[in-house]
Write a protein that holds these residues in place. Structure first.
Motif, PDB file in Angstrom:
ATOM      1  N   CYS A 139       0.971  -1.663  -0.286  1.00  0.00           N
ATOM      2  CA  CYS A 139      -0.054   0.260   0.004  1.00  0.00           C
ATOM      3  C   CYS A 139       0.946   1.655   0.314  1.00  0.00           C
ATOM      4  CB  CYS A 139      -1.392  -0.048   1.644  1.00  0.00           C
ATOM      5  SG  CYS A 139      -0.225   0.125   3.307  1.00  0.00           S
ATOM      6  N   PRO A 140       0.106   2.787  -0.404  1.00  0.00           N
ATOM      7  CA  PRO A 140       1.537   3.767  -0.131  1.00  0.00           C
ATOM      8  C   PRO A 140       1.627   3.708   1.001  1.00  0.00           C
ATOM      9  CG  PRO A 140      -0.773   3.838  -1.097  1.00  0.00           C
ATOM     10  CD  PRO A 140      -1.037   2.619  -0.908  1.00  0.00           C
ATOM     11  N   GLY A 141       1.412   3.241   1.998  1.00  0.00           N
ATOM     12  CA  GLY A 141       1.626   3.204   3.563  1.00  0.00           C
ATOM     13  C   GLY A 141       2.316   4.877   4.300  1.00  0.00           C
ATOM     14  N   CYS A 151      -0.035   7.695   2.771  1.00  0.00           N
ATOM     15  CA  CYS A 151      -1.207   8.287   3.566  1.00  0.00           C
ATOM     16  C   CYS A 151      -1.446   8.577   4.728  1.00  0.00           C
ATOM     17  CB  CYS A 151      -1.717   6.705   3.001  1.00  0.00           C
ATOM     18  SG  CYS A 151      -2.919   6.319   4.171  1.00  0.00           S
ATOM     19  N   LEU A 155      -2.956   7.941   6.578  1.00  0.00           N
ATOM     20  CA  LEU A 155      -3.873   7.033   8.371  1.00  0.00           C
ATOM     21  C   LEU A 155      -2.863   6.478   9.145  1.00  0.00           C
ATOM     22  CD1 LEU A 155      -7.109   6.428   6.437  1.00  0.00           C
ATOM     23  CD2 LEU A 155      -6.786   7.393   8.440  1.00  0.00           C
ATOM     24  N   ALA A 156      -1.490   6.284   7.514  1.00  0.00           N
ATOM     25  CA  ALA A 156      -0.618   5.133   8.036  1.00  0.00           C
ATOM     26  C   ALA A 156       0.040   5.330   9.448  1.00  0.00           C
ATOM     27  CB  ALA A 156       0.810   5.560   6.836  1.00  0.00           C
ATOM     28  N   SER A 180       0.761  -3.819   4.683  1.00  0.00           N
ATOM     29  CA  SER A 180      -0.176  -2.463   4.852  1.00  0.00           C
ATOM     30  C   SER A 180       0.070  -1.827   5.567  1.00  0.00           C
ATOM     31  CB  SER A 180      -1.564  -3.176   5.181  1.00  0.00           C
ATOM     32  OG  SER A 180      -2.880  -4.300   3.676  1.00  0.00           O
ATOM     33  N   GLY A 181       0.149  -0.686   5.792  1.00  0.00           N
ATOM     34  CA  GLY A 181       0.937   0.731   6.486  1.00  0.00           C
ATOM     35  C   GLY A 181       0.284   0.794   7.596  1.00  0.00           C
ATOM     36  N   CYS A 182      -1.390   0.390   7.475  1.00  0.00           N
ATOM     37  CA  CYS A 182      -2.437   0.330   9.161  1.00  0.00           C
ATOM     38  C   CYS A 182      -2.850  -0.851   8.572  1.00  0.00           C
ATOM     39  CB  CYS A 182      -2.463   1.819   9.292  1.00  0.00           C
ATOM     40  SG  CYS A 182      -3.619   2.096   8.186  1.00  0.00           S
ATOM     41  N   ASN A 195      -6.137  -0.767   7.856  1.00  0.00           N
ATOM     42  CA  ASN A 195      -7.034  -0.805   7.233  1.00  0.00           C
ATOM     43  C   ASN A 195      -6.714  -1.793   5.903  1.00  0.00           C
ATOM     44  OD1 ASN A 195      -8.867   1.147   8.193  1.00  0.00           O
ATOM     45  ND2 ASN A 195      -7.221   2.492   7.780  1.00  0.00           N
ATOM     46  N   ALA A 196      -5.429  -2.218   5.740  1.00  0.00           N
ATOM     47  CA  ALA A 196      -5.258  -3.100   5.157  1.00  0.00           C
ATOM     48  C   ALA A 196      -5.662  -3.232   3.675  1.00  0.00           C
ATOM     49  CB  ALA A 196      -6.025  -4.319   5.399  1.00  0.00           C
ATOM     50  N   CYS A 197      -5.113  -1.563   3.151  1.00  0.00           N
ATOM     51  CA  CYS A 197      -5.330  -2.074   1.642  1.00  0.00           C
ATOM     52  C   CYS A 197      -4.035  -2.384   0.729  1.00  0.00           C
ATOM     53  CB  CYS A 197      -5.016  -0.045   1.359  1.00  0.00           C
ATOM     54  SG  CYS A 197      -5.925   0.811   1.746  1.00  0.00           S
ATOM     55  N   GLY A 198      -3.318  -2.778   1.583  1.00  0.00           N
ATOM     56  CA  GLY A 198      -2.193  -3.712   0.932  1.00  0.00           C
ATOM     57  C   GLY A 198      -2.821  -5.171   1.190  1.00  0.00           C
TER      58      GLY A 198
HETATM   59  S1  SF4 Z   1      -2.700   0.070   4.569  1.00  0.00           S
HETATM   60 FE1  SF4 Z   1      -3.384   2.014   5.889  1.00  0.00          FE
HETATM   61  S2  SF4 Z   1      -1.527   3.262   5.299  1.00  0.00           S
HETATM   62 FE2  SF4 Z   1      -1.741   1.322   3.083  1.00  0.00          FE
HETATM   63  S3  SF4 Z   1      -2.398   2.922   1.800  1.00  0.00           S
HETATM   64 FE3  SF4 Z   1      -4.384   1.769   3.483  1.00  0.00          FE
HETATM   65  S4  SF4 Z   1      -5.050   3.437   5.137  1.00  0.00           S
HETATM   66 FE4  SF4 Z   1      -2.877   4.299   4.570  1.00  0.00          FE
END
Ligand code: SF4
Lengths: 554, 159
Positions: free
Chosen positions: A417-419, A423, A425-426, A458-460, A462-465
């Motif tokens: 994810c962008p992390g 981001c 929220l990261a 994922s950087g948090c 929210n699991a975008c990765g």
């Molecule tokens: S997983 Fe978290 S850190 Fe990564 S892009 Fe989604 S919101 Fe941002």
């Protein structure tokens, strides 16, 4: 691929004009930022940590070379010279200005593209199998249905302000699932019933995020003509009953689980009874009209090439041989193959493409693959229709633009994810960890020895990765203000869907790359043979050996 | 506050009446609770009768009660609360409601097109917003893919 007619074209042009007006009204202060936010989001425009980000829709990941050149032009003219491939098969730009975006939309409309509904609490870009139409293991090409869904969902007046975002995926492969239909708000599987008729199995309530769920079957078999009325019924139940009081409980997965799949399905069916035989019935002619756009290319008649492909994988030029082995897969038409272009390199953030590379790939698509390419949800590109006899030439040209890495489906071929780099929220950075892992596994023989495995970061929470469904997942967390990483094992997004489990205490930035290596070395010791992939081995031996390798006995 | 009906800014004859307040002469809009309590008396008045429902109303539950009123006002407490769109569509399509369907509350220009497609024909535009400009919203798109309460035919039946 789908070609716009006058209607489709008018819609994107009118949208572009509408958005330009909205931006003007925002800049003049007539619209407040709070009122503008959903408008810009539904047009793919996010506010990130440092700047706006624009996400361009690439329906089911399919692009023409003309479109790719336009994206290159946009990267060069309105951004810092690169674009980023996303897990929804889209492309996003990290540095546009608000004023620039209105012009970008005009540019996109000129090549039948847009940024509609690539974010916001609405129906997002419908995704599908990156090998749709060329793979041997599908019942039929799923893309016409994805396109039909795209049109239905575009500016759907009733579902523009849902409780939360909504994602639909379509696949048509009974034994394999590259579209992760079990992890979507709605998963649509093309299936055959006992009588040999084609229709859809419809799943709902899958998703990742904070509370991952595997999608459940709402209806085992839906005749094709009812596709849209059924989707409409599910959305209608969700729009009425989905939670709006807490955004972390607002996805449809929470509703499906709160009601239970039986009650949820009952409500859907009740709704559907009312509308199923109305104007939404999908006529055979419409399906045929859309299907025509996905008719097979003008392939040459060539001899069978499976054995040739197998031989090329053993080529004495090992860079080429490894690339054929890892990045090339058989095609349903003899003499052709599908090529995954890896966009994973230790020097470059995973999934980033420069404007120059975009132009080059567009040229290569024209020359070797009928002028089309695809974006994969694993943040790579695919040239789906390459002649086996031209693979060597193509590989050389890819290497020349730094896109010839032979790591597809291997440990270096990760999703990130962008992390924290982008981001707001990261908790932690994802991209640099990804790049360091690519660097660590730079030795192709070691990587090949490890074999098929996927890593997702994922950087948090929210699991975008998609870390929950990585064979190896990494989740960034914040431990007293310091970036840490939790390691998860055993996830899978395919037909054998499963969620990864946390191994133990989190690792620091300096430890996490070594921890991944420790896990893989242990796997090499534990596996029964080279044919037992990491995920199969993990399922057989369980967590204990890995835990021990990472943390010792205590 | 401006009222828009059928794409034009109009003089509004309807009055919202709070619970506990006596119903004045003329056309009135009351809450659903009041309609349930005083329905008979309200219907017997000389003026027209309308009801105001919250965004949490479920169309299937209220449809029969409200379908022959002259007006149903659906509340948008926040414009991002999209439940009102489904209520509107079901009142129009399933309960064949033919009176005025009015959006009230946090009603903004950039939602009018969608509201219209879901069967609304009147809008109380949020206080302080440019009503003349808002009328342009109805013309922003000349083509739509899916059917709606305005025209049930998807584009594939019109293409
Ligand atoms: S997983 Fe978290 S850190 Fe990564 S892009 Fe989604 S919101 Fe941002």
């Amino acid at each position: 691929m789908y070609q716009y007619d006058q209607y489709d074209q008018r819609i994107v042009e009118e949208r572009s004009r509408q958005f330009r007006g909205q931006v003007q009204r925002r800049l003049s202060g007539e619209i407040l930022e709070d009122e503008f936010k959903p408008l810009r989001l539904q047009n793919g425009l996010y506010m990130q940590l440092h700047a706006y980000m624009l996400r361009v829709a690439v329906p089911y990941g399919l692009l023409s070379s003309t479109q790719m050149r336009k994206l290159a032009h946009i990267a060069r003219t309105y951004d810092k010279g690169y674009g980023h491939l996303t897990t929804r098969q889209n492309m996003q730009f990290n540095w546009p200005t608000l004023e620039g975006v209105a012009n970008i939309l005009d540019e996109l409309a000129s090549v039948q593209m847009h940024a509609v509904q690539t974010s916001g609490n609405c129906i997002r870009n419908t995704t599908s199998d990156q090998f749709a139409g060329v793979t041997r293991d599908e019942l039929e090409d799923p893309r016409p249905y994805a396109e039909i869904i795209r049109q239905w969902s575009t500016f759907h007046p009733e579902f523009a302000f849902l409780p939360r975002k909504f994602k639909i995926a379509v696949n048509a492969t009974p034994d394999d699932d590259r579209a992760a239909v079990y992890f979507h708000d709605i998963g649509v599987k093309l299936v055959e019933n006992g009588a040999g008729e084609r229709g859809f199995e419809v799943l709902a309530g899958g998703g990742l995020g904070r509370t991952p769920h595997i999608g459940q079957t709402v209806r085992k078999f839906l005749p094709k003509e009812h596709l849209l009325s059924y989707l409409e019924s599910i959305l209608r139940v969700y729009n009425q009953f989905g939670r709006r009081d807490n955004k972390f409980k607002a996805r449809i997965k929470i509703l499906v689980n709160a009601l239970g799949i039986e009650e949820f399905s009952r409500r859907v069916e009740e709704e559907w009874e009312q509308i199923k035989d109305g104007d939404m019935l999908l006529p055979e002619e419409e399906i045929e009209r859309v299907k025509k756009h996905f008719a097979p290319h003008a392939y040459e008649t060539l001899p069978d090439s499976d054995s040739e492909l197998a031989a090329l994988a053993l080529d004495k030029d090992r860079a080429f041989g490894n690339w054929v082995k890892n990045n090339v897969r058989p095609h349903k038409v003899p003499g052709y193959a599908s090529v995954t272009i890896s966009v994973k390199d230790k020097e470059i953030p995973p999934g980033d493409l420069s404007d120059y590379q975009m132009d080059q790939v567009a040229d290569l698509a024209d020359r070797y693959s009928f002028g089309e390419m695809r974006i994969t949800h694993t943040q790579n590109l695919v040239l789906a229709d390459v002649k086996v006899s031209q693979l060597r030439e193509l590989h050389e040209k890819l290497v020349a633009v730094n896109l010839g890495n032979a790591n597809a489906n291997h440990i270096a071929d990760m999703i990130t994810c962008p992390g924290l780099d982008f981001c707001n929220l990261a908790n932690a950075r994802s991209i640099p960890i990804g790049m360091r892992i690519i660097d660590r596994f730079d030795d192709i023989d070691y990587m090949n020895d490890i074999g098929d495995v996927n890593l997702k970061i994922s950087g948090c929470i929210n699991a975008c990765g998609h870390h929950h469904v990585g064979n190896i997942g990494i989740l960034g967390i914040d431990k007293q203000g310091v970036e840490h990483y939790q390691l998860m094992l055993g996830g899978s997004a395919g037909n054998d869907a499963s969620l990864g489990q946390i191994v133990g205490p989190a690792f620091t930035q300096d430890e996490i790359v070594g921890a991944v290596d420790t896990v893989l070395q242990r796997y090499l010791k534990e596996r029964e043979s080279a044919d037992e992939t990491f995920i199969h081995c993990y399922r057989r031996v369980g967590m204990a050996p890995f835990k021990e390798a990472l943390y010792g006995d205590n | 506050m401006a009222t828009i009906r059928d794409g034009k800014i109009v003089e509004d004859t309807w009055q919202h009446v709070a619970d506990g307040e006596a119903a004045p002469e003329g056309d009135v809009i009351v809450t659903l609770a009041r309609l349930r309590q005083e329905g008979e008396a309200l219907r017997a008045r000389a003026g027209k009768l309308g009801v105001r429902v919250g965004s949490d109303a479920i169309a299937d539950e209220i449809g029969d009660e409200v379908k022959d009123l002259a007006l149903v006002a659906i509340e948008f407490p926040k414009y991002v609360d999209g439940r009102g769109y489904t209520i509107a569509r079901k009142l129009r399509d399933r309960f064949k409601f033919e009176g005025e369907l009015r959006a009230v509350g946090n009603v903004l220009r950039d939602q009018l097109f969608y509201m219209h497609r879901c069967g609304f024909d009147a809008y109380e535009l949020q206080e302080g917003k440019d009503a003349e400009g808002a009328l342009e919203a109805f013309q922003e798109f000349s083509v739509t893919y899916q059917g709606g309460s305005d025209d049930p035919r998807p584009l594939y039946r019109r293409r």
